[in-house]
Design an enzyme around this catalytic site. Sequence first.
Site, PDB file in Angstrom:
ATOM      1  N   LYS A  49      -0.389 -16.666   8.704  1.00 39.92           N
ATOM      2  CA  LYS A  49       0.858 -16.632   7.975  1.00 39.92           C
ATOM      3  C   LYS A  49       1.059 -15.272   7.329  1.00 39.92           C
ATOM      4  O   LYS A  49       2.167 -14.890   6.953  1.00 39.92           O
ATOM      5  CB  LYS A  49       0.847 -17.678   6.841  1.00 39.92           C
ATOM      6  CG  LYS A  49       0.602 -19.086   7.291  1.00 39.92           C
ATOM      7  CD  LYS A  49       0.453 -19.974   6.022  1.00 39.92           C
ATOM      8  CE  LYS A  49      -0.071 -21.320   6.368  1.00 39.92           C
ATOM      9  NZ  LYS A  49      -0.549 -22.077   5.198  1.00 39.92           N
ATOM     10  N   GLY A  50      -0.024 -14.538   7.150  1.00 39.83           N
ATOM     11  CA  GLY A  50      -0.003 -13.334   6.326  1.00 39.83           C
ATOM     12  C   GLY A  50       1.020 -12.280   6.737  1.00 39.83           C
ATOM     13  O   GLY A  50       1.529 -11.551   5.894  1.00 39.83           O
ATOM     14  N   GLU A  86       0.335  -7.651  12.623  1.00 44.32           N
ATOM     15  CA  GLU A  86      -0.699  -8.187  11.734  1.00 44.32           C
ATOM     16  C   GLU A  86      -0.499  -7.659  10.311  1.00 44.32           C
ATOM     17  O   GLU A  86       0.037  -6.562  10.124  1.00 44.32           O
ATOM     18  CB  GLU A  86      -2.091  -7.755  12.228  1.00 44.32           C
ATOM     19  CG  GLU A  86      -2.818  -8.791  13.046  1.00 44.32           C
ATOM     20  CD  GLU A  86      -3.297  -9.996  12.242  1.00 44.32           C
ATOM     21  OE1 GLU A  86      -2.791 -10.240  11.123  1.00 44.32           O
ATOM     22  OE2 GLU A  86      -4.186 -10.701  12.742  1.00 44.32           O
ATOM     23  N   ASP A  87      -0.960  -8.405   9.348  1.00 41.52           N
ATOM     24  CA  ASP A  87      -0.939  -7.909   7.969  1.00 41.52           C
ATOM     25  C   ASP A  87      -2.161  -7.049   7.680  1.00 41.52           C
ATOM     26  O   ASP A  87      -2.065  -6.034   7.005  1.00 41.52           O
ATOM     27  CB  ASP A  87      -0.816  -9.057   6.952  1.00 41.52           C
ATOM     28  CG  ASP A  87      -1.845 -10.146   7.171  1.00 41.52           C
ATOM     29  OD1 ASP A  87      -2.460 -10.184   8.253  1.00 41.52           O
ATOM     30  OD2 ASP A  87      -2.058 -10.955   6.267  1.00 41.52           O
ATOM     31  N   ASP A 139      -9.590  -6.473   9.448  1.00 42.37           N
ATOM     32  CA  ASP A 139     -10.794  -6.397   8.627  1.00 42.37           C
ATOM     33  C   ASP A 139     -11.983  -6.223   9.587  1.00 42.37           C
ATOM     34  O   ASP A 139     -12.233  -5.109  10.057  1.00 42.37           O
ATOM     35  CB  ASP A 139     -10.850  -7.703   7.813  1.00 42.37           C
ATOM     36  CG  ASP A 139     -11.884  -7.705   6.722  1.00 42.37           C
ATOM     37  OD1 ASP A 139     -12.845  -6.931   6.821  1.00 42.37           O
ATOM     38  OD2 ASP A 139     -11.755  -8.480   5.775  1.00 42.37           O
ATOM     39  N   LYS A 198      -8.746  -1.988   7.214  1.00 37.44           N
ATOM     40  CA  LYS A 198      -9.979  -1.742   6.446  1.00 37.44           C
ATOM     41  C   LYS A 198     -11.059  -1.303   7.425  1.00 37.44           C
ATOM     42  O   LYS A 198     -11.884  -2.118   7.848  1.00 37.44           O
ATOM     43  CB  LYS A 198     -10.440  -3.062   5.803  1.00 37.44           C
ATOM     44  CG  LYS A 198      -9.903  -3.387   4.451  1.00 37.44           C
ATOM     45  CD  LYS A 198     -10.675  -4.611   3.952  1.00 37.44           C
ATOM     46  CE  LYS A 198     -10.049  -5.225   2.752  1.00 37.44           C
ATOM     47  NZ  LYS A 198     -10.720  -6.513   2.415  1.00 37.44           N
ATOM     48  N   PHE A 223     -10.801  -6.771  -1.738  1.00 38.57           N
ATOM     49  CA  PHE A 223     -10.033  -7.942  -1.324  1.00 38.57           C
ATOM     50  C   PHE A 223      -8.622  -7.829  -1.874  1.00 38.57           C
ATOM     51  O   PHE A 223      -8.425  -7.743  -3.081  1.00 38.57           O
ATOM     52  CB  PHE A 223     -10.680  -9.244  -1.787  1.00 38.57           C
ATOM     53  CG  PHE A 223     -10.177 -10.420  -1.009  1.00 38.57           C
ATOM     54  CD1 PHE A 223     -10.819 -10.832   0.148  1.00 38.57           C
ATOM     55  CD2 PHE A 223      -9.026 -11.085  -1.401  1.00 38.57           C
ATOM     56  CE1 PHE A 223     -10.320 -11.907   0.902  1.00 38.57           C
ATOM     57  CE2 PHE A 223      -8.521 -12.156  -0.663  1.00 38.57           C
ATOM     58  CZ  PHE A 223      -9.172 -12.566   0.482  1.00 38.57           C
ATOM     59  N   VAL A 224      -7.632  -7.812  -0.954  1.00 38.43           N
ATOM     60  CA  VAL A 224      -6.242  -7.607  -1.388  1.00 38.43           C
ATOM     61  C   VAL A 224      -5.380  -8.833  -1.117  1.00 38.43           C
ATOM     62  O   VAL A 224      -5.611  -9.577  -0.159  1.00 38.43           O
ATOM     63  CB  VAL A 224      -5.616  -6.355  -0.728  1.00 38.43           C
ATOM     64  CG1 VAL A 224      -6.186  -5.084  -1.324  1.00 38.43           C
ATOM     65  CG2 VAL A 224      -5.803  -6.364   0.790  1.00 38.43           C
ATOM     66  N   ASP A 256      -3.040 -13.624   1.225  1.00 38.91           N
ATOM     67  CA  ASP A 256      -3.410 -14.681   0.278  1.00 38.91           C
ATOM     68  C   ASP A 256      -4.887 -14.667  -0.106  1.00 38.91           C
ATOM     69  O   ASP A 256      -5.705 -14.029   0.550  1.00 38.91           O
ATOM     70  CB  ASP A 256      -3.127 -16.046   0.904  1.00 38.91           C
ATOM     71  CG  ASP A 256      -4.179 -16.429   1.951  1.00 38.91           C
ATOM     72  OD1 ASP A 256      -4.484 -15.573   2.819  1.00 38.91           O
ATOM     73  OD2 ASP A 256      -4.715 -17.545   1.879  1.00 38.91           O
ATOM     74  N   ARG A 301       0.678 -15.002  -2.023  1.00 39.47           N
ATOM     75  CA  ARG A 301       1.427 -14.423  -0.896  1.00 39.47           C
ATOM     76  C   ARG A 301       2.771 -13.863  -1.348  1.00 39.47           C
ATOM     77  O   ARG A 301       3.321 -12.969  -0.732  1.00 39.47           O
ATOM     78  CB  ARG A 301       1.690 -15.485   0.180  1.00 39.47           C
ATOM     79  CG  ARG A 301       0.459 -15.978   0.900  1.00 39.47           C
ATOM     80  CD  ARG A 301       0.886 -16.751   2.155  1.00 39.47           C
ATOM     81  NE  ARG A 301      -0.175 -17.581   2.723  1.00 39.47           N
ATOM     82  CZ  ARG A 301      -1.105 -17.144   3.562  1.00 39.47           C
ATOM     83  NH1 ARG A 301      -1.119 -15.884   3.910  1.00 39.47           N
ATOM     84  NH2 ARG A 301      -2.022 -17.956   4.047  1.00 39.47           N
TER      85      ARG A 301
HETATM   86  C1  PRP Z   1      -6.252 -12.635   8.089  1.00 39.22           C
HETATM   87  C2  PRP Z   1      -5.332 -11.604   8.692  1.00 39.22           C
HETATM   88  C3  PRP Z   1      -5.875 -11.407  10.061  1.00 39.22           C
HETATM   89  C4  PRP Z   1      -7.356 -11.660   9.891  1.00 39.22           C
HETATM   90  C5  PRP Z   1      -8.049 -10.339   9.838  1.00 39.22           C
HETATM   91  O1  PRP Z   1      -5.773 -13.894   8.429  1.00 39.22           O
HETATM   92  O2  PRP Z   1      -4.004 -12.046   8.721  1.00 39.22           O
HETATM   93  O3  PRP Z   1      -5.314 -12.301  10.984  1.00 39.22           O
HETATM   94  O4  PRP Z   1      -7.518 -12.365   8.663  1.00 39.22           O
HETATM   95  O5  PRP Z   1      -9.420 -10.514   9.697  1.00 39.22           O
HETATM   96  P1  PRP Z   1     -10.487 -10.006  10.760  1.00 39.22           P
HETATM   97  O6  PRP Z   1     -10.118  -8.636  11.186  1.00 39.22           O
HETATM   98  O7  PRP Z   1     -11.795 -10.011   9.968  1.00 39.22           O
HETATM   99  O8  PRP Z   1     -10.540 -10.983  11.886  1.00 39.22           O
HETATM  100  P2  PRP Z   1      -6.253 -15.250   7.744  1.00 39.22           P
HETATM  101  O9  PRP Z   1      -7.276 -15.909   8.632  1.00 39.22           O
HETATM  102  O10 PRP Z   1      -6.657 -14.989   6.322  1.00 39.22           O
HETATM  103  O11 PRP Z   1      -4.952 -16.160   7.808  1.00 39.22           O
HETATM  104  P3  PRP Z   1      -3.524 -16.002   7.071  1.00 39.22           P
HETATM  105  O12 PRP Z   1      -2.826 -14.821   7.686  1.00 39.22           O
HETATM  106  O13 PRP Z   1      -2.812 -17.281   7.366  1.00 39.22           O
HETATM  107  O14 PRP Z   1      -3.772 -15.806   5.588  1.00 39.22           O
END
Ligand code: PRP
Length: 176
Positions: free
Chosen positions: A43-44, A99-100, A103, A131, A152-153, A159, A165
Amino acid sequence: MPEKYVERVLLTKDEIQKRVISLGQQISNDYAGKELLLICVLKGAVVFLSDLMREITVPVFIDFMAVSSYGAATESSGIVRILKDLDCSIDNRHCLIVEDIIDTGLTLLYLKENLLSRKPASLKIVTLLDKPDRRRVDIEPDYCGFRIADEFVVGYGLDFNERYRFLPDVCVLGEK
Ligand code: PRP
């Protein structure tokens, strides 16, 4: 478990807006004369998508995927599940994953391989935040809003346990 709270603003609404405008211009130039499908990872990335798509001047289509790798943790588990797949076919279409944050890169690596198997005309990645210090697999975005340190942001779609969010700025989460 220590209580979390919003410690400070990392990127203001205005800084984000300026960068999103510039990413939109860059993407519009790169895809000139083409149509583009933006694949938003829920959702991010919804806030970023809604701002970015209005800064792109080539014809844009949108679709959504939901994948989960985090659950209720702040660390990536490395296990990626598709919770919602695309509604449309991407066969022979120019696609840009929105993507948001990147990581560890595990989510995106899985997504990229999965989508490439569907034979798009092209597949690129745009992320608002990167990151790089946290990367566990070899994957880089084609377009990146901001490279940030390992903090952690939350906010602007991101979220912690589904909270924060709605914040207009990207903020650092601290522990009490
Ligand atoms: C977050 C973000 C990416 C993923 C990145 O999603 O939106 O999809 O984590 O992490 P990574 O590079 O370590 O794989 P999340 O699973 O938190 O879901 P959300 O967007 O619904 O909050």
